[in-house]
Motif scaffolding. Structure first.
Motif, PDB file in Angstrom:
ATOM      1  N   PHE A  78       8.629   5.640  -8.742  1.00 26.28           N
ATOM      2  CA  PHE A  78       7.401   5.324  -9.564  1.00 26.28           C
ATOM      3  C   PHE A  78       6.448   6.436  -9.100  1.00 26.28           C
ATOM      4  O   PHE A  78       5.687   6.812  -9.955  1.00 26.28           O
ATOM      5  N   ILE A  79       5.945   6.223  -7.834  1.00 29.37           N
ATOM      6  CA  ILE A  79       4.678   6.762  -7.305  1.00 29.37           C
ATOM      7  C   ILE A  79       4.961   8.471  -7.731  1.00 29.37           C
ATOM      8  O   ILE A  79       3.908   8.991  -8.077  1.00 29.37           O
ATOM      9  N   LYS A  80       5.810   8.889  -7.266  1.00 32.15           N
ATOM     10  CA  LYS A  80       6.200  10.091  -7.513  1.00 32.15           C
ATOM     11  C   LYS A  80       5.849  10.835  -8.911  1.00 32.15           C
ATOM     12  O   LYS A  80       5.639  11.824  -9.295  1.00 32.15           O
ATOM     13  N   ASP A  81       6.337   9.828  -9.850  1.00 28.39           N
ATOM     14  CA  ASP A  81       6.972  10.149 -11.252  1.00 28.39           C
ATOM     15  C   ASP A  81       5.155  10.106 -12.081  1.00 28.39           C
ATOM     16  O   ASP A  81       5.158  10.610 -13.102  1.00 28.39           O
ATOM     17  N   THR A  82       4.399   9.333 -11.219  1.00 24.45           N
ATOM     18  CA  THR A  82       3.241   9.051 -11.791  1.00 24.45           C
ATOM     19  C   THR A  82       1.843   9.333 -10.836  1.00 24.45           C
ATOM     20  O   THR A  82       0.968   8.961 -11.310  1.00 24.45           O
ATOM     21  N   LEU A  83       2.058  10.487 -10.159  1.00 18.51           N
ATOM     22  CA  LEU A  83       1.097  10.771  -9.148  1.00 18.51           C
ATOM     23  C   LEU A  83      -0.127  11.322  -9.934  1.00 18.51           C
ATOM     24  O   LEU A  83       0.105  12.266 -10.741  1.00 18.51           O
ATOM     25  N   SER A  84      -1.158  11.028  -9.414  1.00 18.36           N
ATOM     26  CA  SER A  84      -2.534  11.761 -10.063  1.00 18.36           C
ATOM     27  C   SER A  84      -3.337  12.241  -8.991  1.00 18.36           C
ATOM     28  O   SER A  84      -3.233  12.068  -7.841  1.00 18.36           O
ATOM     29  N   VAL A  85      -4.414  13.145  -9.351  1.00 20.64           N
ATOM     30  CA  VAL A  85      -5.527  13.446  -8.564  1.00 20.64           C
ATOM     31  C   VAL A  85      -6.008  12.415  -7.765  1.00 20.64           C
ATOM     32  O   VAL A  85      -6.450  12.631  -6.628  1.00 20.64           O
ATOM     33  N   GLU A  86      -6.560  11.093  -8.371  1.00 16.53           N
ATOM     34  CA  GLU A  86      -7.228  10.050  -7.993  1.00 16.53           C
ATOM     35  C   GLU A  86      -6.566   9.490  -7.027  1.00 16.53           C
ATOM     36  O   GLU A  86      -6.983   8.710  -5.955  1.00 16.53           O
ATOM     37  N   GLN A  87      -5.273   9.360  -6.987  1.00 18.22           N
ATOM     38  CA  GLN A  87      -4.280   8.447  -6.231  1.00 18.22           C
ATOM     39  C   GLN A  87      -3.429   9.269  -5.152  1.00 18.22           C
ATOM     40  O   GLN A  87      -2.924   8.508  -4.445  1.00 18.22           O
ATOM     41  N   VAL A  88      -3.528  10.500  -5.319  1.00 19.01           N
ATOM     42  CA  VAL A  88      -2.417  11.167  -4.393  1.00 19.01           C
ATOM     43  C   VAL A  88      -2.788  11.041  -2.975  1.00 19.01           C
ATOM     44  O   VAL A  88      -1.865  10.908  -2.129  1.00 19.01           O
ATOM     45  N   CYS A  89      -4.199  10.994  -2.533  1.00 17.66           N
ATOM     46  CA  CYS A  89      -4.280  10.857  -0.910  1.00 17.66           C
ATOM     47  C   CYS A  89      -4.034   9.533  -0.478  1.00 17.66           C
ATOM     48  O   CYS A  89      -3.650   9.447   0.523  1.00 17.66           O
ATOM     49  N   GLU A  90      -4.207   8.487  -1.491  1.00 20.75           N
ATOM     50  CA  GLU A  90      -3.754   7.076  -1.084  1.00 20.75           C
ATOM     51  C   GLU A  90      -2.359   6.986  -0.804  1.00 20.75           C
ATOM     52  O   GLU A  90      -1.751   6.169  -0.006  1.00 20.75           O
ATOM     53  N   ALA A  91      -1.539   7.846  -1.780  1.00 18.04           N
ATOM     54  CA  ALA A  91      -0.170   7.603  -1.755  1.00 18.04           C
ATOM     55  C   ALA A  91       0.217   8.345  -0.296  1.00 18.04           C
ATOM     56  O   ALA A  91       1.225   8.065   0.332  1.00 18.04           O
ATOM     57  N   LEU A  92      -0.475   9.496  -0.108  1.00 16.50           N
ATOM     58  CA  LEU A  92       0.063  10.135   1.158  1.00 16.50           C
ATOM     59  C   LEU A  92      -0.044   9.333   2.338  1.00 16.50           C
ATOM     60  O   LEU A  92       0.655   9.458   3.378  1.00 16.50           O
TER      61      LEU A  92
END
Length: 300
Positions: free
Chosen positions: A132-146
């Motif tokens: 889900f995270i990969k499919d919905t990744l955004s500029v605002e959230q990518v660093c938190e996801a990383l």
């Protein structure tokens, strides 16, 4: 005579899942209660479902009551169990998965559900969260996801996030998530040759990150930035840019003097001698400067 035949036949899975979904947070027949989050929301569940689906819950529910003299007591603790550090919506997503083997996610809770899936040892839920995270990744959230991917050892998600950052670096470095990266993760990002941003802009982004981290951690700027600063490619900057950089550096000491001196030396000698080769490689977004041709490994 032939022996009796046997087979396991499966009925309508969707109907079965739908029936179990009606038990999620249903107080009817519930025999265990959780008090979740700051809101102290009650969540109702069934011991047999939690115990058979999750080893962590089996251990929690099978512990002897507080004050019991018999550690092998068969009387389960009655609860309620207090879970103050998790949002109710996140915990309910975990419960939904345990009952139905499916989960309802949104971008606000996906990373926290991923965290819970790791804490509870639910590998299948973890995989669903990562997808889900990969499919919905955004500029605002990518660093938190990383950051989460590195923390929980999700290599596939790490690679996906890094590739995303490489594609829109200039936008990512302006986000709050970028300013909240750990020094280790930021250094990992800065090692990439494919960042789509000029080095001068990257130096400024790291400076802003360092000041935020210094305030949050209550540590000096040079100390918090020591690891990421090693990955800044100062030899790529033109002499006029190095002069400006030195001026700013006198104010916050972000970059060690020896790093700046090495960049000046590369200019004086017209080659990257004495500087790690990785620091002389232009990135994908590096603006060309006249001196770059002298930094190439085989330049004469």
């Amino acid at each position: 005579m032939a022996g009796p035949c046997s087979a396991r036949l499966q009925g309508d899975v969707a109907a079965f899942t739908a029936a179990l979904r009606t038990l999620v947070n249903n107080p009817q027949f519930s025999d265990v209660t959780f008090v979740v989050g700051r809101e102290q929301q009650k969540v109702f569940a069934h011991r047999c479902v939690l115990a058979c689906r999750c080893q962590a819950f089996r251990g929690m529910l099978g512990q002897a009551p507080a004050g019991s003299q018999d550690s092998s007591s068969s009387v389960p603790p009655q609860g309620p169990f207090i879970l103050g550090n998790v949002q109710p919506e996140v915990f309910l997503a975990v419960i939904e998965f345990l009952y139905t083997n499916s989960v309802t996610l949104n971008s606000h809770i996906a990373l926290e559900v991923l965290t819970s899936s790791v804490e509870y040892g639910l590998q299948d839920l973890c995989k669903l969260c990562v997808k889900f995270i990969k499919d919905t990744l955004s500029v605002e959230q990518v660093c938190e996801a990383l950051q989460a991917a590195v923390t929980y050892g999700q290599a596939d998600l790490q690679q996906h996030c890094l590739a995303f950052i490489e594609g829109c670096t200039a936008a990512v470095v302006r986000t709050q998530g970028f300013h909240e990266l750990s020094d280790v993760v930021l250094a990992r990002v800065l090692r990439s040759d494919r960042l789509a941003v000029d080095e001068l802009d990257l130096v400024q982004a790291v400076r802003e990150w360092a000041h935020v981290s210094s305030a949050v951690l209550e540590r000096p700027v040079p100390e918090v930035a020591a690891l990421p600063v090693r990955e800044l490619r100062l030899p790529l900057l033109a002499p006029s840019e190095l002069v400006t950089l030195e001026s700013y550096n006198q104010q916050d000491l972000l970059i060690p003097v020896e790093n700046i001196a090495a960049a000046w030396r590369a200019h004086a000698l017209r080659r990257g001698s004495g500087v790690p080769s990785r620091l002389c490689r232009p990135r994908r977004g590096t603006r060309p400067r006249d001196h770059h041709r002298h930094l190439e490994p085989h330049a004469k």
